[in-house]
Each structure stands twice: as structure tokens, then as C-alpha cells.
Scaffold this motif. Structure first.
Motif, PDB file in Angstrom:
ATOM      1  N   PRO A 189     -37.740  -5.426 -56.427  1.00  0.00           N
ATOM      2  CA  PRO A 189     -36.287  -5.241 -56.371  1.00  0.00           C
ATOM      3  C   PRO A 189     -35.529  -5.781 -57.571  1.00  0.00           C
ATOM      4  CG  PRO A 189     -36.999  -6.961 -54.858  1.00  0.00           C
ATOM      5  CD  PRO A 189     -38.237  -6.271 -55.321  1.00  0.00           C
ATOM      6  N   MET A 190     -35.926  -6.925 -58.095  1.00  0.00           N
ATOM      7  CA  MET A 190     -35.166  -7.498 -59.198  1.00  0.00           C
ATOM      8  C   MET A 190     -35.277  -6.623 -60.439  1.00  0.00           C
ATOM      9  SD  MET A 190     -35.146 -11.442 -60.534  1.00  0.00           S
ATOM     10  CE  MET A 190     -34.757 -12.024 -58.880  1.00  0.00           C
ATOM     11  N   LEU A 191     -36.483  -6.121 -60.723  1.00  0.00           N
ATOM     12  CA  LEU A 191     -36.657  -5.248 -61.876  1.00  0.00           C
ATOM     13  C   LEU A 191     -35.937  -3.918 -61.669  1.00  0.00           C
ATOM     14  CD1 LEU A 191     -40.402  -5.797 -62.869  1.00  0.00           C
ATOM     15  CD2 LEU A 191     -38.351  -6.776 -63.906  1.00  0.00           C
ATOM     16  N   LEU A 192     -35.993  -3.386 -60.465  1.00  0.00           N
ATOM     17  CA  LEU A 192     -35.283  -2.140 -60.186  1.00  0.00           C
ATOM     18  C   LEU A 192     -33.783  -2.344 -60.324  1.00  0.00           C
ATOM     19  CD1 LEU A 192     -34.924   0.757 -59.266  1.00  0.00           C
ATOM     20  CD2 LEU A 192     -35.331   0.004 -56.910  1.00  0.00           C
ATOM     21  N   ARG A 193     -33.253  -3.440 -59.786  1.00  0.00           N
ATOM     22  CA  ARG A 193     -31.825  -3.695 -59.896  1.00  0.00           C
ATOM     23  C   ARG A 193     -31.412  -3.836 -61.377  1.00  0.00           C
ATOM     24  NH1 ARG A 193     -28.607  -2.112 -56.981  1.00  0.00           N
ATOM     25  NH2 ARG A 193     -29.270  -3.172 -55.099  1.00  0.00           N
ATOM     26  N   HIS A 194     -32.232  -4.516 -62.165  1.00  0.00           N
ATOM     27  CA  HIS A 194     -31.946  -4.657 -63.591  1.00  0.00           C
ATOM     28  C   HIS A 194     -31.936  -3.290 -64.275  1.00  0.00           C
ATOM     29  CE1 HIS A 194     -31.915  -6.364 -67.641  1.00  0.00           C
ATOM     30  NE2 HIS A 194     -32.952  -5.588 -67.936  1.00  0.00           N
ATOM     31  N   PHE A 195     -32.897  -2.453 -63.939  1.00  0.00           N
ATOM     32  CA  PHE A 195     -32.949  -1.110 -64.535  1.00  0.00           C
ATOM     33  C   PHE A 195     -31.726  -0.297 -64.170  1.00  0.00           C
ATOM     34  CE2 PHE A 195     -34.033   3.364 -63.628  1.00  0.00           C
ATOM     35  CZ  PHE A 195     -34.183   3.811 -64.946  1.00  0.00           C
ATOM     36  N   LEU A 196     -31.331  -0.332 -62.910  1.00  0.00           N
ATOM     37  CA  LEU A 196     -30.176   0.438 -62.476  1.00  0.00           C
ATOM     38  C   LEU A 196     -28.914  -0.027 -63.189  1.00  0.00           C
ATOM     39  CD1 LEU A 196     -30.901   0.627 -58.633  1.00  0.00           C
ATOM     40  CD2 LEU A 196     -31.209   2.456 -60.321  1.00  0.00           C
ATOM     41  N   ALA A 197     -28.776  -1.331 -63.379  1.00  0.00           N
ATOM     42  CA  ALA A 197     -27.598  -1.856 -64.077  1.00  0.00           C
ATOM     43  C   ALA A 197     -27.584  -1.434 -65.533  1.00  0.00           C
ATOM     44  CB  ALA A 197     -27.576  -3.375 -63.965  1.00  0.00           C
ATOM     45  N   SER A 198     -28.763  -1.393 -66.148  1.00  0.00           N
ATOM     46  CA  SER A 198     -28.839  -1.038 -67.577  1.00  0.00           C
ATOM     47  C   SER A 198     -28.631   0.447 -67.810  1.00  0.00           C
ATOM     48  CB  SER A 198     -30.206  -1.435 -68.136  1.00  0.00           C
ATOM     49  OG  SER A 198     -31.237  -0.600 -67.622  1.00  0.00           O
ATOM     50  N   ARG A 199     -28.766   1.245 -66.749  1.00  0.00           N
ATOM     51  CA  ARG A 199     -28.703   2.698 -66.894  1.00  0.00           C
ATOM     52  C   ARG A 199     -27.275   3.226 -66.769  1.00  0.00           C
ATOM     53  NH1 ARG A 199     -30.740   7.645 -63.933  1.00  0.00           N
ATOM     54  NH2 ARG A 199     -32.291   8.601 -65.324  1.00  0.00           N
ATOM     55  N   LYS A 200     -26.342   2.416 -66.318  1.00  0.00           N
ATOM     56  CA  LYS A 200     -24.979   2.890 -66.087  1.00  0.00           C
ATOM     57  C   LYS A 200     -24.270   3.181 -67.407  1.00  0.00           C
ATOM     58  CE  LYS A 200     -24.405   0.544 -61.663  1.00  0.00           C
ATOM     59  NZ  LYS A 200     -23.671  -0.476 -60.884  1.00  0.00           N
TER      60      LYS A 200
END
Length: 287
Positions: free
Chosen positions: A276-287
């Protein structure tokens, strides 16, 4: 995508929490069995808490029933790995279950660390949406039990599709939000057309692009019905792809755009992950 409602508007009050979460950010991050790492064991209150601080919007847990009718959180099939137990855990009484300890995580000096009751997790996380898995065989007894916790607005039930389990949901007076696990169009039609259930989401399982459920147009059809779509990034031990191989492994070890990015672009409203932490980081970086 923003949803005016989820599923049948009749159940708007029960679905309000999940609707607010879905409209606040997309996709939601669902954490598989909680976040287990280090000394934290999956399907425990510690794992749920760790998932929350790691960025979970939804925490998935597995439920078993003792022979006495008490409910615990565990994924049966892992008895040998966690307890060195050469026996089906579903054949054990409450007292036998309470004696089990996660031996690899307990030293002589450490506090005991064993199976936990479902009641502990339901009462400890009143603001957390819990996706309860592997519980369908017990719904006759589990649904009335959960009624005591007044938790319908924060519990998302899921199961494979069968007339037996859909019938149990339909006959229960409290309409818990439900997410069928669909693998065929027959599954989809049965779930979509079953009366008196609170269908709010669909988990799609598709191993290859040959599967009709893998089409982006199918996701659009579900969205038109005000249904959330959950796609799995999980890598289970059998290594069978749950959705086209766009998974945690390729996302973590290769490139997240090849896994999580494709799930987002496909229209996932919920992504279930072990990271989850890596996925959340990826989603934030993709915005």
C-alpha cells in the motif's frame, strides 16, 4: 469518476461512507489481509492498524468460524506455515484456536501473539472500511452476529457468485454492501439481476485479454450502473494472474506503470495490493 450513488439508491444511508471514500480519491487502496511485515502478522489488529498508517482506504480480512460458532480472523490453508499445524483449522474449537500462537513471532520473553477474534477488529476500527473475505460459508450466523456491532456502513462483504450465497444476503434484513468476485459473464448476470442485495462493487478476475471481462467497455458498463470496480494487483502463491499480470510484482520489481498504472488507466476504482505505501506513493506522483 464521481458517483451520485452506489448501486441501488434504496441503500444510500448504508453506502454513504463507501461513496464518500470513492468520491474523495480514486482509486481506493485496499490492503490484502492488512499490512504484514516484520513482527506484524496478517489478519490481526496490528496488521489492520499498519495498513491504515500505510495508506489503506479499505482493509481486507479473512474470517473463520470455530466449531463452537465463534469468529476469528485467519486465512485457512496456512495452518502449517503459521502454526506448524497439520490439520484443517476449521475443525478446531474456540479453546483450541485460542491456544494457537504465531510461534515464529513469539519468544519466551515476548507477549503472546495468536489468533484474534473478529469482534476485536470490528470494535477497534470504527472508522475503517473492512472488506470481509472467505466468510460466505458462515453467513447464516455471521450476518446476525455483525448486526450487533452496527457496522453495515463500514463492512464490504465479498464472495464468489452462487445462488446459495446471494440468497443468504437477500434474506438478511440488514443489507450489507456486497462485492461479488466475477470470472465469467454468467457470474455477472446472476449478481446484477439478483433482487434484494446491496450490490455496490464488482471484483473482476481475468487472467488474459481473451476474457470478455477484461475489456475496458465492461468497466464502463459497470460504472453506468453506479458500481465500483475492484482490480487485483495481488500475487498469490499459485502465481495465477488475477488481472492480466498487471500486478504488484511487476510494479515493484520492474516499473509501476506496467502494473498499477495500467490498472488505473483501465478504470479501477479500487486496487487491492500487498504494497500500500508504494502504491499510494505512485498514485500521488502520477497526478
Amino acid at each position: 469518476m464521481r458517483f451520485a450513488a452506489l448501486g441501488n439508491p434504496t441503500y444510500v444511508d448504508i453506502n454513504r461512507r463507501l461513496l464518500a471514500a470513492a468520491n474523495a480519491r480514486t482509486p481506493l487502496v485496499a490492503v490484502h489481509r492488512g499490512q504484514n511485515a516484520g513482527s506484524v502478522v496478517e489478519n490481526t489488529a496490528k496488521a489492520v492498524r499498519a495498513a491504515i498508517v500505510s495508506g489503506a482506504d479499505i482493509v481486507e480480512i479473512d474470517v473463520i468460524e470455530s466449531t463452537d460458532g465463534d469468529f476469528f480472523t485467519f486465512h485457512n490453508g496456512y495452518e502449517e506455515a503459521y502454526f506448524g499445524l497439520d490439520r484443517d483449522i476449521l475443525t478446531l474449537s474456540t479453546s483450541e484456536l485460542e491456544e494457537l500462537q504465531f510461534d515464529l513471532y513469539v519468544s519466551a520473553e515476548a507477549e503472546k501473539y495468536g489468533l484474534e477474534r473478529l469482534s476485536l477488529i470490528l470494535s477497534s476500527f470504527p472508522e475503517t472500511i473492512l472488506n470481509i473475505d472467505r466468510s460466505w460459508d458462515y453467513w447464516d450466523r455471521l450476518l446476525p452476529y455483525m448486526d450487533e456491532f452496527e457496522c453495515a456502513d463500514r463492512v464490504l462483504l465479498k464472495s464468489p457468485v452462487s445462488e446459495e450465497w446471494l440468497g443468504k444476503l437477500a434474506s438478511h434484513p440488514v443489507k450489507y454492501p456486497y462485492m461479488p468476485i466475477v470470472k465469467t459473464m454468467q457470474d455477472v448476470e446472476l449478481a446484477l439481476n439478483w433482487p434484494d442485495i446491496n450490490l455496490v462493487a464488482v471484483e473482476i478476475v481475468a487472467a488474459s485479454t481473451d476474457c470478455a471481462l477484461a475489456s475496458p467497455s465492461f468497466v464502463e458498463q459497470l460504472h453506468e450502473r453506479n458500481l465500483l470496480v475492484q482490480l487485483n494487483a495481488l500475487n498469490l502463491p499459485n502465481r495465477v494472474p488475477l488481472f492480466l499480470g498487471w500486478d504488484d510484482e511487476v510494479s515493484v520489481l520492474d516499473e509501476p506503470e506496467k502494473g498499477w498504472g495500467r490498472l488505473v488507466d483501465h478504470g479501477a476504482d479500487i486496487i487491492q495490493t500487498d504494497w500500500p505505501m508504494l502504491l499510494r506513493h505512485f498514485l500521488a506522483s502520477r497526478k
